[in-house]
Design an enzyme around this catalytic site. Structure first.
Site, PDB file in Angstrom:
ATOM      1  N   HIS A 378      29.268  -0.031  40.458  1.00 43.44           N
ATOM      2  CA  HIS A 378      30.645  -0.066  39.962  1.00 43.44           C
ATOM      3  C   HIS A 378      31.511   1.015  40.595  1.00 43.44           C
ATOM      4  O   HIS A 378      32.745   0.999  40.465  1.00 43.44           O
ATOM      5  CB  HIS A 378      30.635   0.119  38.441  1.00 43.44           C
ATOM      6  N   ASP A 382      34.670  -3.385  41.880  1.00 42.99           N
ATOM      7  CA  ASP A 382      35.297  -3.589  40.581  1.00 42.99           C
ATOM      8  C   ASP A 382      34.710  -4.823  39.905  1.00 42.99           C
ATOM      9  O   ASP A 382      34.167  -5.721  40.574  1.00 42.99           O
ATOM     10  CB  ASP A 382      36.811  -3.772  40.731  1.00 42.99           C
TER      11      ASP A 382
END
Length: 407
Positions: A378, A382
């Site tokens: 992450h 995204d």
């Protein structure tokens, strides 16, 4: 006269290895280029071959010992008689000296040399290895031999006594045993890399499910023609690899990686394909997957699987990789959260296909469905990008025409 056998060059930046097992014992005759021992590196297991024909000398290192490139591990004396005793080499010629070298078997010794996998199978199924005829190289026992003996034992065709405890085991008073086996270098590396991925990356997994009807129909319709023309089976991995390439083109961050405070974006797709090997999971790299057709992808993957089973994968096979595909479905997995393969930023997990009720055009129908998972870092990808990439893969599999017209 004796010829030294040294640890060969193992690959770029690889300076040491662990001795897996000795395939030849002192005093045995060996032929030139015949494997005499196996070495385990951080990524693969490789064989050390005899540089000349002759008689095997003393083992200067034992199984489990660490050796460096160029170290002398044994010698081969001139002569061809397996009964001739080789000249014992000195133990001060560059190899790391083990606390206890593997002894030479005595005359008439009935001890059976077992690999860790075979030893585990023997203990698990209660098979006496001395009663089973080995089908491996030089008559060595394989895991398949043990499993076959276990099946025969169940059917009552060939009952076998439970094996004696392996060296170093202390059976408890209750008769229950605990086996202590040192982790292989490959398994240690896998453990470190996976734990490092969890500690370093901000891991997250997104899921979707895929209707496999269209792909299964295409395979059923064309599998015979495909096999006849290309001499390889048409599998699911070709479809998923091409679908992943479409997704990575549209969502470049999924094919990127972090290096320091920079992001490296790749204009190529090198897919690491998780393959099961005797010593653990390995990930050889399918290079330029985005430029290859179905036939070449299937051939490359089949070749990886065969060479992984034979222990013939090389360092070069493992080098690089920008994205990983792992198919747990072949083992029956319904759903999982795969861990990324550092320094990559994403991995696609495939799972088993099973008939499930789904709603299509307002009606409940039975369709062959598969859960797919995308685990990602992450820090660089995204949530929107991860979901989009997985959705592209789903749509391409459910409508394979998209693979042909780049949609």
């Amino acid at each position: 006269m004796s010829t030294e056998v040294k640890v060969p060059v193992l690959g770029e930046s690889i300076t040491e290895a662990t001795v897996g097992e000795w395939l030849k014992q002192p005093g045995e005759a060996v032929a030139q280029d015949e494997p005499i021992c196996s070495l385990e590196t951080d990524k693969v297991a490789i064989d050390v071959n005899a540089p000349v024909s002759g008689v095997m000398g003393e083992h200067m290192v034992g199984a489990g010992d660490t050796v460096v490139v160029g170290a002398v591990i044994t010698t081969i004396a001139d002569g061809a008689g397996a009964g001739d005793k080789a000249v014992a080499p000195r133990k001060d010629e560059g190899a790391s000296v083990p606390s206890q070298s593997a002894p030479a078997p005595a005359e008439g010794d009935d001890a059976v040399v077992l690999s860790p996998a075979v030893r585990r199978a023997v203990l698990e199924h209660g098979i006496d290895p001395t009663t089973v005829k080995g089908t491996g190289k030089d008559g060595r026992l394989t895991k398949e031999d043990v499993l076959a003996a276990a099946e025969a034992k169940k059917s009552g065709a060939a009952p076998a006594a439970a094996p004696a405890p392996a060296a170093g085991e202390a059976p408890a008073a209750s008769g229950r045993n605990v086996e202590r086996v040192k982790m292989t270098r490959l398994r240690q590396t896998i453990a470190k890399r996976l734990k490092s991925a969890q500690d370093t990356a901000a891991l997250l997994t997104t899921f979707n499910d895929v209707d496999m009807t269209a792909v299964m129909e295409a395979r059923s319709k064309y599998k015979d023609l495909f096999a006849k023309k290309h001499d390889v089976r048409l599998g699911f991995m070709g479809f998923f690899t091409k679908a992943a390439c479409l997704a990575l083109k549209d969502v470049p961050s999924v094919n990127a990686q972090i290096e320091g405070d920079e992001i490296l974006y790749h204009d190529f797709v090198d897919v690491s394909v998780a393959v099961s090997a005797p010593n653990g999971l390995v990930v050889p790299v399918l290079r330029d997957a985005d430029k290859k057709g179905f036939a070449q992808i299937e051939k490359d993957i089949a070749d990886f699987g065969k060479r992984a089973k034979d222990g013939a994968l090389t360092m070069e096979d493992m080098k690089g990789g920008t994205f990983t595909i792992s198919n747990g479905g072949v083992f029956g997995s319904l759903m999982s959260t795969p861990i990324i393969n550092p320094p990559q930023s994403a991995v696609l997990g495939l799972h088993r296909i099973e008939d499930r009720p789904v709603v299509v055009d307002g009606e409940i129908v039975i369709r062959p469905m598969m859960y797919i998972a995308l685990s990602y870092d992450h820090r660089i990808i995204d949530g929107r990008e991860a979901v989009t990439a997985l959705k592209i893969i789903k749509e391409a599999i459910e409508d394979p025409t998209r693979l042909l017209i780049d949609l």
